[in-house]
Scaffold this motif. Structure first.
Motif, PDB file in Angstrom:
ATOM      1  N   ASP A 122     -19.389  66.610 -26.815  1.00  0.00           N
ATOM      2  CA  ASP A 122     -20.446  66.963 -27.759  1.00  0.00           C
ATOM      3  C   ASP A 122     -20.867  65.742 -28.572  1.00  0.00           C
ATOM      4  N   PHE A 123     -22.054  65.229 -28.281  1.00  0.00           N
ATOM      5  CA  PHE A 123     -22.550  64.060 -28.989  1.00  0.00           C
ATOM      6  C   PHE A 123     -23.024  64.389 -30.404  1.00  0.00           C
ATOM      7  N   GLY A 124     -23.028  65.675 -30.763  1.00  0.00           N
ATOM      8  CA  GLY A 124     -23.390  66.073 -32.114  1.00  0.00           C
ATOM      9  C   GLY A 124     -22.227  65.964 -33.091  1.00  0.00           C
ATOM     10  N   GLN A 125     -21.018  65.789 -32.561  1.00  0.00           N
ATOM     11  CA  GLN A 125     -19.854  65.671 -33.436  1.00  0.00           C
ATOM     12  C   GLN A 125     -19.848  64.324 -34.146  1.00  0.00           C
ATOM     13  N   ALA A 126     -19.077  64.240 -35.212  1.00  0.00           N
ATOM     14  CA  ALA A 126     -18.980  62.998 -35.980  1.00  0.00           C
ATOM     15  C   ALA A 126     -18.446  61.884 -35.093  1.00  0.00           C
ATOM     16  N   LYS A 127     -19.027  60.706 -35.244  1.00  0.00           N
ATOM     17  CA  LYS A 127     -18.585  59.533 -34.487  1.00  0.00           C
ATOM     18  C   LYS A 127     -17.277  59.025 -35.085  1.00  0.00           C
ATOM     19  N   LEU A 128     -16.451  58.463 -34.242  1.00  0.00           N
ATOM     20  CA  LEU A 128     -15.181  57.890 -34.680  1.00  0.00           C
ATOM     21  C   LEU A 128     -15.378  56.423 -35.040  1.00  0.00           C
ATOM     22  N   SER A 129     -14.422  55.900 -35.761  1.00  0.00           N
ATOM     23  CA  SER A 129     -14.457  54.484 -36.130  1.00  0.00           C
ATOM     24  C   SER A 129     -13.041  53.928 -36.030  1.00  0.00           C
ATOM     25  N   PHE A 130     -12.923  52.797 -35.372  1.00  0.00           N
ATOM     26  CA  PHE A 130     -11.632  52.140 -35.225  1.00  0.00           C
ATOM     27  C   PHE A 130     -11.765  50.709 -35.713  1.00  0.00           C
ATOM     28  N   PRO A 131     -10.738  50.160 -36.349  1.00  0.00           N
ATOM     29  CA  PRO A 131     -10.811  48.758 -36.776  1.00  0.00           C
ATOM     30  C   PRO A 131     -10.892  47.825 -35.564  1.00  0.00           C
ATOM     31  N   PRO A 132     -11.447  46.622 -35.762  1.00  0.00           N
ATOM     32  CA  PRO A 132     -11.621  45.687 -34.641  1.00  0.00           C
ATOM     33  C   PRO A 132     -10.351  45.432 -33.832  1.00  0.00           C
ATOM     34  N   ASP A 133      -9.203  45.317 -34.496  1.00  0.00           N
ATOM     35  CA  ASP A 133      -7.978  45.036 -33.739  1.00  0.00           C
ATOM     36  C   ASP A 133      -7.599  46.206 -32.836  1.00  0.00           C
ATOM     37  N   GLU A 134      -7.872  47.427 -33.263  1.00  0.00           N
ATOM     38  CA  GLU A 134      -7.590  48.573 -32.409  1.00  0.00           C
ATOM     39  C   GLU A 134      -8.595  48.659 -31.262  1.00  0.00           C
ATOM     40  N   MET A 135      -9.860  48.345 -31.536  1.00  0.00           N
ATOM     41  CA  MET A 135     -10.867  48.322 -30.469  1.00  0.00           C
ATOM     42  C   MET A 135     -10.468  47.311 -29.399  1.00  0.00           C
ATOM     43  N   GLU A 136     -10.019  46.142 -29.818  1.00  0.00           N
ATOM     44  CA  GLU A 136      -9.604  45.115 -28.853  1.00  0.00           C
ATOM     45  C   GLU A 136      -8.377  45.584 -28.075  1.00  0.00           C
ATOM     46  N   ALA A 137      -7.458  46.272 -28.742  1.00  0.00           N
ATOM     47  CA  ALA A 137      -6.265  46.785 -28.055  1.00  0.00           C
ATOM     48  C   ALA A 137      -6.661  47.831 -27.005  1.00  0.00           C
ATOM     49  N   ILE A 138      -7.610  48.710 -27.342  1.00  0.00           N
ATOM     50  CA  ILE A 138      -8.080  49.723 -26.396  1.00  0.00           C
ATOM     51  C   ILE A 138      -8.730  49.037 -25.192  1.00  0.00           C
ATOM     52  N   ALA A 139      -9.609  48.069 -25.460  1.00  0.00           N
ATOM     53  CA  ALA A 139     -10.270  47.337 -24.369  1.00  0.00           C
ATOM     54  C   ALA A 139      -9.242  46.635 -23.483  1.00  0.00           C
ATOM     55  N   ASN A 140      -8.245  46.023 -24.085  1.00  0.00           N
ATOM     56  CA  ASN A 140      -7.193  45.347 -23.319  1.00  0.00           C
ATOM     57  C   ASN A 140      -6.440  46.320 -22.418  1.00  0.00           C
ATOM     58  N   MET A 141      -6.125  47.496 -22.936  1.00  0.00           N
ATOM     59  CA  MET A 141      -5.394  48.493 -22.127  1.00  0.00           C
ATOM     60  C   MET A 141      -6.202  48.848 -20.884  1.00  0.00           C
ATOM     61  N   ILE A 142      -7.502  49.046 -21.047  1.00  0.00           N
ATOM     62  CA  ILE A 142      -8.339  49.407 -19.891  1.00  0.00           C
ATOM     63  C   ILE A 142      -8.451  48.228 -18.930  1.00  0.00           C
ATOM     64  N   ARG A 143      -8.717  47.045 -19.465  1.00  0.00           N
ATOM     65  CA  ARG A 143      -8.845  45.849 -18.611  1.00  0.00           C
ATOM     66  C   ARG A 143      -7.601  45.610 -17.784  1.00  0.00           C
ATOM     67  N   GLU A 144      -6.438  45.791 -18.394  1.00  0.00           N
ATOM     68  CA  GLU A 144      -5.178  45.471 -17.734  1.00  0.00           C
ATOM     69  C   GLU A 144      -4.674  46.572 -16.806  1.00  0.00           C
ATOM     70  N   ALA A 145      -5.304  47.735 -16.860  1.00  0.00           N
ATOM     71  CA  ALA A 145      -4.859  48.874 -16.020  1.00  0.00           C
ATOM     72  C   ALA A 145      -5.107  48.575 -14.551  1.00  0.00           C
TER      73      ALA A 145
END
Length: 129
Positions: free
Chosen positions: A106-129
């Motif tokens: 549901d794109f009508g729900q509130a958007k989430l927000s993560f600090p830059p270090d967590e965003m980079e950690a999430i991106a790293n997890m996907i890249r390294e998978a």
């Protein structure tokens, strides 16, 4: 038809890249509706996904599938949902979203927000998978 995505592709605007090749780019959505929400785009400036020629569209879907498979191995979810809305940015893009139920899309729900270090950690997890 230069868009914010064109600026991300060129490196003018930073992004949290998760996958890239000569034709496509996948990066984290900075206004996600779920942790790990990824956008997949062609590097070629094409506004409407159904304006993409058939061969490139097939390649885009295969690229998105490879990213979704990585995401599926990283996130504790039932599926990686996929949607194309195409109204937010005038550049074709696919949303890949870790989901456990239809309400998670549901794109009508509130958007989430993560600090830059967590965003980079999430991106790293996907890249390294």
């Amino acid at each position: 038809m230069s868009s914010i995505f064109t600026k991300i592709i060129s490196g003018e605007i930073p992004s949290y890249k998760v996958a890239e090749d000569e034709k496509f780019l996948a990066f984290l959505d900075i206004q996600p509706i779920s942790k790990g929400h990824v956008l997949v785009i062609p590097k070629q400036e094409i506004d409407y996904i159904f304006s993409i020629n058939d061969d490139l569209l097939g390649e885009l879907m295969a690229f998105a599938k490879s990213v979704a498979n990585k995401m599926d191995s990283v996130f504790d979810c039932k599926r990686i949902g996929m949607t194309v809305i195409g109204l937010e940015v005038p550049h074709a893009h696919i949303h890949l979203i870790p989901i456990n139920g239809i309400a998670d899309m549901d794109f009508g729900q509130a958007k989430l927000s993560f600090p830059p270090d967590e965003m980079e950690a999430i991106a790293n997890m996907i890249r390294e998978a």
